[in-house]
Design a protein around this motif. Structure first.
Motif, PDB file in Angstrom:
ATOM      1  N   PRO A 279      -0.388 -11.364  -6.863  1.00 60.43           N
ATOM      2  CA  PRO A 279      -0.488 -11.944  -5.515  1.00 60.43           C
ATOM      3  C   PRO A 279      -0.503 -10.873  -4.441  1.00 60.43           C
ATOM      4  O   PRO A 279       0.198  -9.865  -4.544  1.00 60.43           O
ATOM      5  N   LEU A 280      -1.313 -11.091  -3.422  1.00 63.09           N
ATOM      6  CA  LEU A 280      -1.417 -10.139  -2.323  1.00 63.09           C
ATOM      7  C   LEU A 280      -0.319 -10.366  -1.295  1.00 63.09           C
ATOM      8  O   LEU A 280       0.142 -11.491  -1.096  1.00 63.09           O
ATOM      9  N   GLY A 281       0.090  -9.290  -0.660  1.00 61.19           N
ATOM     10  CA  GLY A 281       0.996  -9.404   0.467  1.00 61.19           C
ATOM     11  C   GLY A 281       2.454  -9.598   0.131  1.00 61.19           C
ATOM     12  O   GLY A 281       3.230  -9.999   1.001  1.00 61.19           O
TER      13      GLY A 281
ATOM     14  N   GLU B 234      -8.301  -2.244  -1.359  1.00 64.45           N
ATOM     15  CA  GLU B 234      -9.285  -2.533  -0.315  1.00 64.45           C
ATOM     16  C   GLU B 234      -9.802  -1.262   0.339  1.00 64.45           C
ATOM     17  O   GLU B 234     -11.020  -1.077   0.499  1.00 64.45           O
ATOM     18  N   ILE B 235      -8.902  -0.346   0.725  1.00 64.60           N
ATOM     19  CA  ILE B 235      -9.372   0.865   1.408  1.00 64.60           C
ATOM     20  C   ILE B 235     -10.095   1.804   0.439  1.00 64.60           C
ATOM     21  O   ILE B 235     -11.003   2.535   0.851  1.00 64.60           O
ATOM     22  N   VAL B 236      -9.724   1.744  -0.841  1.00 69.03           N
ATOM     23  CA  VAL B 236     -10.453   2.527  -1.844  1.00 69.03           C
ATOM     24  C   VAL B 236     -11.883   2.005  -1.963  1.00 69.03           C
ATOM     25  O   VAL B 236     -12.855   2.772  -1.941  1.00 69.03           O
TER      26      VAL B 236
ATOM     27  N   GLN C 290      -6.859  -9.636   3.912  1.00 65.79           N
ATOM     28  CA  GLN C 290      -7.557 -10.162   5.086  1.00 65.79           C
ATOM     29  C   GLN C 290      -8.866  -9.433   5.379  1.00 65.79           C
ATOM     30  O   GLN C 290      -9.617  -9.846   6.264  1.00 65.79           O
ATOM     31  N   GLY C 291      -9.114  -8.350   4.667  1.00 59.71           N
ATOM     32  CA  GLY C 291     -10.359  -7.626   4.852  1.00 59.71           C
ATOM     33  C   GLY C 291     -10.413  -6.777   6.099  1.00 59.71           C
ATOM     34  O   GLY C 291     -11.493  -6.317   6.492  1.00 59.71           O
TER      35      GLY C 291
END
Length: 336
Positions: A84-86, A20-22, A304-305
């Motif tokens: 899966p995330l998280g 996400e941050i990339v 979660q963005g």
């Protein structure tokens, strides 16, 4: 100055905030960087965030066009479905490790000018059967460095660690004279790489009040003090040992440029307390530049963005600064 190759960005643990941050960083435009990782993962996060970014696969860094609104990606791992995330995933752990190794190979070959790494998860790598405790040890082994050190930096303080990922009991045993000298020398070199001609290196003590003259431990007398004197005989502006509970305050007030910390938390707590947004991890002693954000995979907010890319963007700025300094120094050596 000669042409400088683009930076490599590793996507980090696919189950955390790394992708996400990339993606958010590259969506800003203007970055000369290539992503090493999974096309499936990066396309998935781009869709999830609703970013106007295309993902373009390339085989080698030389094929990169470095156009805005495009993620130029070298596929370093085959993931069929985004993990899966998280949560901890051995698939993400293996993919993160393979991605780092591929980026290191590209950096050693000169195909990229340096590496900026997104966060990885040590438990996920262990679940994949990978026995490295973190980035630093992987980079040292695959980068061919005999001795490396972590330098954590932000706008207020910089710190270099004598010991890194070790239990406190083992860290005390590992913080011998040779380890002290290596950290002090690397702190000196790291300060120079950041443009400080003669860095003032403060060495923290191991024990409370730096041992209080031997009342609370004698490591300062037997090991740390002699290392400081030996470093000074080499022309390094080193001093100490200083009490660990006040040396960072003095550095923040401008008395010192870099603090050498004896163990992980002694060095990282002061840096992280001042905020993760501007904190950067720089690996010293490698034959190439490597930086990373000063935070972890943040599984609690993955997907979660809302992950803030500021620390990654700061890490990229530091990487560009260090690459430019290395290039200029190399060109100067050739002309002498």
């Amino acid at each position: 100055m000669k042409h400088i190759a683009p930076l490599a960005i590793t996507m980090g643990d696919a189950s955390g905030i790394g992708p996400e941050i990339v993606a958010k960083t590259l969506a800003r435009g203007g970055e000369r960087a290539i992503v090493f990782g999974s096309r499936v993962v990066m396309e998935d996060i781009v869709r999830h965030l609703g970013l106007e970014l295309a993902v373009r696969s390339i085989a080698t860094p030389s094929q990169a066009r470095l156009a805005d609104k495009t993620i130029e990606l070298i596929e370093t791992t085959q993931i069929a479905v985004p993990p899966p995330l998280g949560m901890v995933s051995s698939i993400s752990g293996r993919a993160a490790f393979d991605t780092i190794v591929a980026a290191v190979a590209a950096a050693k070959a000169g195909a990229v000018s340096g590496i900026v790494t997104a966060p990885i998860n040590k438990e996920a790598m262990a679940g994949a059967g990978i026995g490295y405790p973190g980035h630093t040890e992987i980079l040292a082994d695959y980068g061919g460095a005999e001795r490396v050190a972590m330098m954590l930096a932000n706008n207020d303080i910089r710190t270099v660690l004598v010991t890194i990922h070790a239990s406190l009991r083992n860290a005390i045993e590992q913080a011998d004279f040779d380890a002290q000298m290596a950290a002090i020398r690397l702190a000196h070199e790291g300060g120079q790489a950041l443009g400080i001609a003669s860095p003032r290196v403060a060495v923290a003590g191991l024990n409370p009040h730096a041992g209080e003259g031997g009342l609370f431990g004698d490591e300062e007398i037997r090991i740390i003090g002699p290392a400081v004197e030996a470093a000074r005989s080499e022309g390094i502006d080193a001093s100490g040992p200083w009490p660990g509970d006040t040396v960072y305050m003095q550095a923040r007030m401008g008395r010192f440029d870099i603090v050498v910390a004896q163990y992980h938390d002694q060095g990282l707590i002061p840096v992280k307390y001042l905020g993760l947004e501007e904190g950067v991890n720089i690996t010293l002693g490698l034959p190439f530049v490597r930086t990373s954000p000063d935070h972890g995979t943040a599984f609690d907010i993955a997907g979660q963005g809302i992950a803030d890319p500021a620390s990654l963007q700061t890490a990229m700025a530091y990487a560009r600064r260090l690459v430019t300094a290395r290039t200029r120094a190399s060109e100067l050596e050739r002309t002498v």
